[in-house]
Motif scaffolding. Sequence first.
Motif, PDB file in Angstrom:
ATOM      1  N   LEU A 165       0.776  -1.329   0.140  1.00  0.00           N
ATOM      2  CA  LEU A 165      -0.061  -0.092  -0.104  1.00  0.00           C
ATOM      3  C   LEU A 165       0.898   1.176   0.049  1.00  0.00           C
ATOM      4  N   GLU A 168      -2.760   5.097   0.955  1.00  0.00           N
ATOM      5  CA  GLU A 168      -4.305   4.852   0.602  1.00  0.00           C
ATOM      6  C   GLU A 168      -5.176   4.995   1.509  1.00  0.00           C
ATOM      7  N   SER A 180       0.477   3.208   4.626  1.00  0.00           N
ATOM      8  CA  SER A 180       1.117   2.723   3.668  1.00  0.00           C
ATOM      9  C   SER A 180       1.772   1.397   4.298  1.00  0.00           C
TER      10      SER A 180
END
Length: 226
Positions: A165, A168, A180
């Motif tokens: 990630l 996000e 993240s």
Amino acid sequence: MSEGSEAFLEYGTLVPDRTGQADAFDAIGERYDDAFPHKEGQIAAAKWLAEELAPGSRVLDLGCGTGLPTARQLVAAGHRVLGVDLSPGMVEQARRNVPEAEFRAVDLAELRPGGPDGVGEFDGVAAFFSLLMLPRDEIPYALRLVHRLLRPGGLFALSMVEADLDDEEIPFLGHPIRVSGFLRDDLLRVVRDAGFEVVGEDAFAYAPATTGAPPEHQLFLNCRRA
């Protein structure tokens, strides 16, 4: 690392975006500890840090949250603790929960060992699930900042959620936050590139006590400043 590379370690080239992050945790308040009551991995990592450090060591709790369990655990082990968190609401709770420690509401990007507002150097740093609140591009800067804040040979206990990630947005206890993550091998690479030796690691599957947060795979790294 040469003195000429010092500029790379500074946050001055970045403009961190924390929009909504502190507000979310201010609003979550005491529900955070209720939603995450079982923290075996975090407790074990803090126990390693507390026991490996010399008695009375100075420790930074980076992203201290409510002060539970880490700041309380480190204080109980006889260490001097400074906890910092972006959320003023979390810091107020931490001050109530662990009055023996010092807490400040401050962005980690503003931390410096020296200068008028410097926090000094530390024998150990704990960063449990705090760096996942940063965009991926910022995490290497944060890790190198931790490296600077540590005395030579200092210890660093880090935890992240294993996930592919990058900044996000996800729902978290009724509020949007941005997170993240890295897959394990990528996290190890980023940590080592920041100047740390990884001396131990562990992983836990974790299911929060609320349907407002999904199950996660937690990575814990025991590190030493190389």
